[in-house]
Scaffold this active site. Structure first.
Site, PDB file in Angstrom:
ATOM      1  CG  ASP A  30      -2.178   0.751   0.934  1.00 43.11           C
ATOM      2  OD1 ASP A  30      -3.313   0.066   0.903  1.00 43.11           O
ATOM      3  OD2 ASP A  30      -2.105   2.094   0.857  1.00 43.11           O
ATOM      4  CE  LYS A  35      -5.360   2.166   4.492  1.00 44.48           C
ATOM      5  NZ  LYS A  35      -5.996   2.109   2.993  1.00 44.48           N
ATOM      6  CE  LYS A 208     -18.709  -6.303  -6.004  1.00 41.32           C
ATOM      7  NZ  LYS A 208     -18.237  -6.545  -4.841  1.00 41.32           N
ATOM      8  CG  PHE A 253     -30.120  -8.436   0.601  1.00 37.94           C
ATOM      9  CD1 PHE A 253     -29.416  -9.072   1.328  1.00 37.94           C
ATOM     10  CD2 PHE A 253     -29.530  -7.018   0.159  1.00 37.94           C
ATOM     11  CE1 PHE A 253     -28.221  -8.640   1.901  1.00 37.94           C
ATOM     12  CE2 PHE A 253     -28.511  -6.607   0.617  1.00 37.94           C
ATOM     13  CZ  PHE A 253     -27.690  -7.388   1.155  1.00 37.94           C
ATOM     14  CG  LEU A 254     -37.397  -9.483   0.289  1.00 37.61           C
ATOM     15  CD1 LEU A 254     -38.517 -10.273   0.579  1.00 37.61           C
ATOM     16  CD2 LEU A 254     -37.695  -8.198  -0.488  1.00 37.61           C
ATOM     17  CB  CYS A 264     -19.972  -1.914  -2.203  1.00 41.63           C
ATOM     18  SG  CYS A 264     -18.542  -2.420  -1.542  1.00 41.63           S
ATOM     19  NE  ARG A 334     -15.911   3.080   2.423  1.00 42.17           N
ATOM     20  CZ  ARG A 334     -15.385   2.009   1.754  1.00 42.17           C
ATOM     21  NH1 ARG A 334     -14.653   2.283   0.535  1.00 42.17           N
ATOM     22  NH2 ARG A 334     -15.521   0.847   2.083  1.00 42.17           N
TER      23      ARG A 334
HETATM   24  C1  UDX Z   1     -22.394  -5.460  -0.604  1.00 41.25           C
HETATM   25  C2  UDX Z   1     -22.465  -6.812  -1.016  1.00 41.25           C
HETATM   26  O1  UDX Z   1     -23.515  -7.626  -0.287  1.00 41.25           O
HETATM   27  C3  UDX Z   1     -21.426  -7.583  -1.409  1.00 41.25           C
HETATM   28  O2  UDX Z   1     -21.506  -8.838  -1.912  1.00 41.25           O
HETATM   29  C4  UDX Z   1     -20.125  -6.543  -2.180  1.00 41.25           C
HETATM   30  O3  UDX Z   1     -19.059  -7.255  -2.086  1.00 41.25           O
HETATM   31  C5  UDX Z   1     -20.257  -5.448  -1.546  1.00 41.25           C
HETATM   32  O4  UDX Z   1     -21.441  -4.679  -1.321  1.00 41.25           O
HETATM   33  P1  UDX Z   1     -21.844  -4.641   1.944  1.00 41.25           P
HETATM   34  O5  UDX Z   1     -21.580  -3.169   1.322  1.00 41.25           O
HETATM   35  O6  UDX Z   1     -20.543  -5.050   2.922  1.00 41.25           O
HETATM   36  O7  UDX Z   1     -21.615  -5.704   0.645  1.00 41.25           O
HETATM   37  O8  UDX Z   1     -23.175  -4.842   2.717  1.00 41.25           O
HETATM   38  P2  UDX Z   1     -24.383  -5.493   2.716  1.00 41.25           P
HETATM   39  O9  UDX Z   1     -24.519  -6.485   3.647  1.00 41.25           O
HETATM   40  O10 UDX Z   1     -24.695  -5.720   1.346  1.00 41.25           O
HETATM   41  O11 UDX Z   1     -25.622  -4.470   3.013  1.00 41.25           O
HETATM   42  C6  UDX Z   1     -25.547  -2.983   2.071  1.00 41.25           C
HETATM   43  C7  UDX Z   1     -26.693  -2.018   2.642  1.00 41.25           C
HETATM   44  O12 UDX Z   1     -28.043  -2.535   2.492  1.00 41.25           O
HETATM   45  C8  UDX Z   1     -26.516  -1.779   4.150  1.00 41.25           C
HETATM   46  O13 UDX Z   1     -26.451  -0.398   4.256  1.00 41.25           O
HETATM   47  C9  UDX Z   1     -27.551  -2.390   4.782  1.00 41.25           C
HETATM   48  O14 UDX Z   1     -28.015  -1.640   5.870  1.00 41.25           O
HETATM   49  C10 UDX Z   1     -28.731  -2.429   3.462  1.00 41.25           C
HETATM   50  N1  UDX Z   1     -29.516  -3.453   3.432  1.00 41.25           N
HETATM   51  C11 UDX Z   1     -29.345  -4.478   3.804  1.00 41.25           C
HETATM   52  C12 UDX Z   1     -31.187  -3.261   3.733  1.00 41.25           C
HETATM   53  O15 UDX Z   1     -31.522  -1.987   3.837  1.00 41.25           O
HETATM   54  N2  UDX Z   1     -31.829  -4.154   3.916  1.00 41.25           N
HETATM   55  C13 UDX Z   1     -31.701  -5.573   3.726  1.00 41.25           C
HETATM   56  O16 UDX Z   1     -32.462  -6.219   3.614  1.00 41.25           O
HETATM   57  C14 UDX Z   1     -30.282  -5.927   3.680  1.00 41.25           C
END
Ligand code: UDX
Length: 436
Positions: A30, A35, A208, A253-254, A264, A334
């Site tokens: 890095d 870091k 991705k 994810f609902l 991300c 972020r």
């Molecule tokens: C995400 C993808 O899941 C992962 O595969 C990719 O590599 C990077 O982006 P991450 O950003 O770590 O991962 O978080 P994730 O657990 O996916 O949650 C993303 C956001 O969605 C969070 O702010 C979470 O609070 C929100 N969320 C998730 C909801 O609002 N409702 C849900 O049911 C699930």
């Protein structure tokens, strides 16, 4: 095997430590000297469950070391993983590829032996092929290399588990050498039954962003239903429970609430729209604009609800905000929905105090003008309204009777639909949530 991991943020530091855990000899690279110094001492400069222990173990074992030098990296190994960040470009929806380009450009002139370069960063489709040309132009005459793309799907909060036991490994390459090398790298997860999918470069890049777009769409779908439920007097959590029993839909994810944030999903769907525009297929992903809008409206909705519950007199009112991280088990702020709401309310005159079990320091660095407290008790003391914005287990487990005795008025917005409404109402709280 010997390998380097270039970029030691959430993705790279986890990848480096996990590769060492799989028995490989790893050099993390890095440009950020602070870091690198921290990681070399075995200290993870951010919060990720399980990573601290793993890093310490592997630094002590001698399998894992760190450097700021690309010359060291090129001398150390002939397999290089590139894990640097691709944030949203300032003033645009597109991804900023400065760090990705920089990493490949720094390594290329140093490739004196046959090398395998594997990009893991999330990039716009077409990047790998462009970088192949670029590296070929910069590499010493006569040197050979293969450039592959293998996107990373780890979730923050589960990064170690996701890296050691991925649900799939995707590799964009046409080279049998790369496939053989990566089969050796991932021998353990492959032996556990993890599927490895070999694709073309553009397919791997698209996998991705397609996966993240789908996840974002699923969250915004249920949040759109929450808007309808609010208007119709229905309950979105029951609706989600009911539709999720259809195996084609599923329950994950609902979760309706304050919507998605983090490093991300938001930037990835925007970068995807920007790239699709360049390819002349913006119509194909036009729905992502709506996904983004639904998501942002949830933040506005919590601000409106706060106004409503404080009788439209926000100025000087004491607002306790529980949560700063974009999701629990992370200190990542972020594009945090929680801090977005806290910031809006503060700018509109509220006296906001934020508390988070892990993300206080990153939050203070990102939003220095907000009020912060070091513990829950001082956050809620005298509060006229409590906002639960990140569903940390310790917030979900709060006792409504105990909390009622600590606040000035028992009014709560459960923006993550994480609490039991009946229990909180029975304890005398004015309880509001999202889409219920
Ligand atoms: C995400 C993808 O899941 C992962 O595969 C990719 O590599 C990077 O982006 P991450 O950003 O770590 O991962 O978080 P994730 O657990 O996916 O949650 C993303 C956001 O969605 C969070 O702010 C979470 O609070 C929100 N969320 C998730 C909801 O609002 N409702 C849900 O049911 C699930």
């Amino acid at each position: 095997m010997k390998m380097t991991v270039i970029g030691t943020g959430y993705l790279g530091a986890t990848h480096a430590a996990c590769m060492a855990e799989l028995g490989h000899e790893v050099l993390g690279v890095d440009l950020d000297a602070a870091k690198v110094a921290s990681l070399a001492e075995g200290i993870v400069p951010f919060y990720e469950p399980g990573l601290q222990e793993l890093l310490r173990k592997q630094v002590d074992s001698g399998l894992l070391s760190f450097t700021t030098s690309f010359a060291d990296a090129a001398a150390f190994a002939d397999l290089h993983f590139v894990c640097v960040g691709t944030p949203q470009k300032h003033g645009s929806m597109a991804a900023d590829l400065t760090y990705v380009d920089g990493a490949f450009e720094a390594l290329a002139p140093l490739l004196t032996r046959a090398a395998v370069l594997v990009g893991k960063s999330t990039v716009p489709v077409g990047t790998a092929s462009r970088l192949t040309q670029r590296v070929a132009g910069l590499a010493p005459a006569g040197s050979t290399f293969d450039l592959a793309w293998s996107p990373e799907f780890l979730r923050e909060g589960f990064a170690v588990e996701d890296t050691l036991h991925p649900d799939r490994i995707v590799v964009g390459t046409t080279s049998p050498v790369v496939e053989a090398v990566l089969r050796e790298v991932y021998a353990e997860p492959l032996a556990e039954g993890t599927p490895m999918l070999i694709t073309s470069l553009p397919t791997a890049e698209l996998v991705k962003v397609a996966a993240n777009s789908f996840l974002a769409t699923k969250i915004s779908f249920i949040n759109a239903m929450a808007e309808v439920c609010e208007a119709a007097g229905a309950d979105v959590t029951q609706l989600a429970e009911a539709i999720g029993h259809d195996a084609r839909i599923g329950h994950r994810f609902l979760g309706a609430g304050l919507g998605f944030g983090g490093g991300c999903l938001p930037k990835d769907i925007r970068a995807f729209m920007a790239r699709a525009g360049e390819l002349g297929v913006d119509q194909a992903v036009g729905f992502l604009r709506e996904v983004d809008s639904v998501n942002m409206r949830r933040r506005t909705r919590v601000v409106e609800l706060t106004h409503e519950l404080l009788d439209d007199r926000l100025i000087g009112r004491r607002i306790a905000v529980l949560g700063a991280a974009f999701k629990p088990n992370s200190d990542d702020v972020r594009d945090s929905p929680a801090l977005n709401v806290a910031g809006q309310l503060q700018l509109q005159g509220g006296q906001v105090t934020v508390y988070d079990p892990k993300a206080l320091e990153p939050a203070k660095a990102a939003f220095p003008t907000l009020g912060y407290a070091d513990d829950l008790a001082s956050t809620v003391a005298g509060a006229e309204i409590v906002l639960l914005l990140t569903e940390w287990p310790e917030f979900v487990a709060l006792d409504p009777d105990l909390l009622a005795a600590m606040v000035a008025a028992p009014v709560i917005i459960d923006a993550r639909n994480a609490l039991d409404p009946a229990r909180w109402r029975a304890a005398g709280w004015t309880y509001r949530s999202m889409g219920r």
